[in-house]
Design a protein around this motif. Structure first.
Motif, PDB file in Angstrom:
ATOM      1  N   HIS A 133       1.813  -0.263   2.666  1.00 13.14           N
ATOM      2  CA  HIS A 133       0.935   0.336   1.665  1.00 13.14           C
ATOM      3  C   HIS A 133       1.613   1.599   1.118  1.00 13.14           C
ATOM      4  O   HIS A 133       2.502   2.150   1.765  1.00 13.14           O
ATOM      5  CB  HIS A 133      -0.443   0.654   2.251  1.00 13.14           C
ATOM      6  CG  HIS A 133      -0.392   1.456   3.520  1.00 13.14           C
ATOM      7  ND1 HIS A 133      -0.966   1.044   4.683  1.00 13.14           N
ATOM      8  CD2 HIS A 133       0.178   2.660   3.796  1.00 13.14           C
ATOM      9  CE1 HIS A 133      -0.760   1.953   5.618  1.00 13.14           C
ATOM     10  NE2 HIS A 133      -0.071   2.943   5.113  1.00 13.14           N
ATOM     11  N   HIS A 184       1.677  -1.202   7.521  1.00 13.84           N
ATOM     12  CA  HIS A 184       0.252  -1.246   7.843  1.00 13.84           C
ATOM     13  C   HIS A 184       0.057  -0.930   9.328  1.00 13.84           C
ATOM     14  O   HIS A 184       0.899  -1.252  10.158  1.00 13.84           O
ATOM     15  CB  HIS A 184      -0.321  -2.641   7.581  1.00 13.84           C
ATOM     16  CG  HIS A 184      -0.345  -3.016   6.133  1.00 13.84           C
ATOM     17  ND1 HIS A 184      -0.902  -2.218   5.159  1.00 13.84           N
ATOM     18  CD2 HIS A 184       0.118  -4.108   5.499  1.00 13.84           C
ATOM     19  CE1 HIS A 184      -0.783  -2.813   3.992  1.00 13.84           C
ATOM     20  NE2 HIS A 184      -0.154  -3.956   4.167  1.00 13.84           N
ATOM     21  N   CYS A 190      -5.665  -3.269   7.927  1.00 21.54           N
ATOM     22  CA  CYS A 190      -4.993  -1.975   8.064  1.00 21.54           C
ATOM     23  C   CYS A 190      -6.039  -0.872   8.121  1.00 21.54           C
ATOM     24  O   CYS A 190      -6.947  -0.813   7.292  1.00 21.54           O
ATOM     25  CB  CYS A 190      -4.053  -1.755   6.892  1.00 21.54           C
ATOM     26  SG  CYS A 190      -3.232  -0.146   6.959  1.00 21.54           S
ATOM     27  N   CYS A 235      -5.246   1.498   4.709  1.00 25.79           N
ATOM     28  CA  CYS A 235      -5.512   1.043   3.346  1.00 25.79           C
ATOM     29  C   CYS A 235      -6.553  -0.071   3.281  1.00 25.79           C
ATOM     30  O   CYS A 235      -7.009  -0.429   2.198  1.00 25.79           O
ATOM     31  CB  CYS A 235      -4.217   0.577   2.682  1.00 25.79           C
ATOM     32  SG  CYS A 235      -3.588  -0.977   3.343  1.00 25.79           S
TER      33      CYS A 235
HETATM   34 ZN    ZN Z   1      -2.083  -0.512   5.100  1.00 22.30          ZN
END
Ligand code: ZN
Ligand code: ZN
Ligand code: ZN
Ligand code: ZN
Ligand code: ZN
Ligand code: ZN
Ligand code: ZN
Ligand code: ZN
Length: 283
Positions: free
Chosen positions: A108, A126, A145, A148
């Motif tokens: 991310h 992640h 995750c 995110c």
């Molecule tokens: Zn993530």
């Protein structure tokens, strides 16, 4: 140096493409004009190089923007497309969307919102976590995750239980190893094996569950039949736990009485406690 060079280059290009046609006066004199531009804040033009007070190609600056590097810094330069005059120069600061994450299968990041759209900050792998959620009455293990929220997997939750037993005094069970810690499998009462164990001259009843590891260990209490046994001299309660040593034999406590049995009067000598009849005869 490079910046200066670039600016000159742009300028020369402009000069060669924009070189004005010479102008003819009524008398046939051909004004000639500078090959370089003159400018003020708003306009650019070419000064005459003949003796006449003439200008050519006068016009408003036409602004355009270009990017220049100075070391690691980027500058946004606003300049005139025609004459090359630089109108402003500001340090470019990349901007990023830090309110929302961009992501792919593995990572991310925050994407740039300036024109450098391929730039990324806070790029990281992640950090995955699996949590069970109940959606529409069904438990799902959702792996996503924690930073995110990117979801990598979703499978229907199946409770799992330890191979090991958990137990209390009364029962044993297999505890859940999934997040539903309160769930149990195969719960049931202990299945005891009994053993009598002697330790330092003391007897213990030891009950061991054949399923789990639970052991109940209590001091042994001898048990006796409620009915008396007797012989000629003694009466006693026989031991039911097999410890004949524990049996206490007591002498009879005799008493006597007479009673009638049809035509006869019977004299009987008997034990008050156990009922053993020592003498029974008609008188
Ligand atoms: Zn993530
Ligand atoms: Zn002239
Ligand atoms: Zn200009
Ligand atoms: Zn940028
Ligand atoms: Zn579960
Ligand atoms: Zn058990
Ligand atoms: Zn006993
Ligand atoms: Zn007796």
């Amino acid at each position: 140096m490079r910046k200066a060079f670039k600016r000159i280059l742009v300028f020369l290009l402009l000069v060669t493409t924009m070189l004005p046609a010479t102008l003819l006066t009524a008398c046939g004199h051909q004004h000639t004009f500078s090959s370089t531009w003159s400018f003020d804040d708003n306009y650019h033009w070419r000064e005459a190089t003949c003796e006449h007070d003439e200008v050519a190609d006068r016009g408003l600056h036409q602004s355009a923007t270009r990017e220049e590097m100075e070391g690691d810094d980027i500058y946004d330069v606003v300049y005139c497309l025609i004459c090359g005059k630089e109108m402003s120069r500001t340090l470019h600061v990349h901007t990023f969307d830090t309110d929302s994450w961009s992501s792919d299968e593995h990572q991310h990041w925050h994407s740039a919102t300036c024109r450098h759209i391929s730039l990324r900050i806070d790029l990281a792998d992640h950090i995955l976590e699996t949590i069970c959620f109940t959606i529409g009455g069904v438990d799902w293990d959702i792996t996503r995750c924690t930073i995110c929220g990117y979801e990598v997997a979703r499978v229907e939750h199946i409770h799992t239980f330890s191979e090991e037993w958990a137990y209390d005094e009364n029962q044993h069970w297999h505890p859940a190893t999934c997040i539903h810690a309160h769930l149990t499998d195969s719960i049931g009462p202990h299945q005891f094996n009994y053993a009598l164990v002697e330790e330092n001259g003391e007897l213990f009843d030891v009950y061991t569950c054949t399923e789990c590891q639970f052991v109940l260990r209590v001091p042994h209490q001898h048990t006796f039949e409620s009915k008396f046994a007797y012989d000629e001299d003694y009466h006693w309660h026989p031991c039911t736990c097999g410890h004949d040593d524990a049996v206490e034999k007591r002498p009879h406590i005799f008493s006597s009485h007479t009673y009638s049995d049809g035509d006869e009067i019977i004299y009987e000598e008997f034990c008050l406690d156990c009922g053993y009849v020592k003498t029974k005869m008609p008188i």
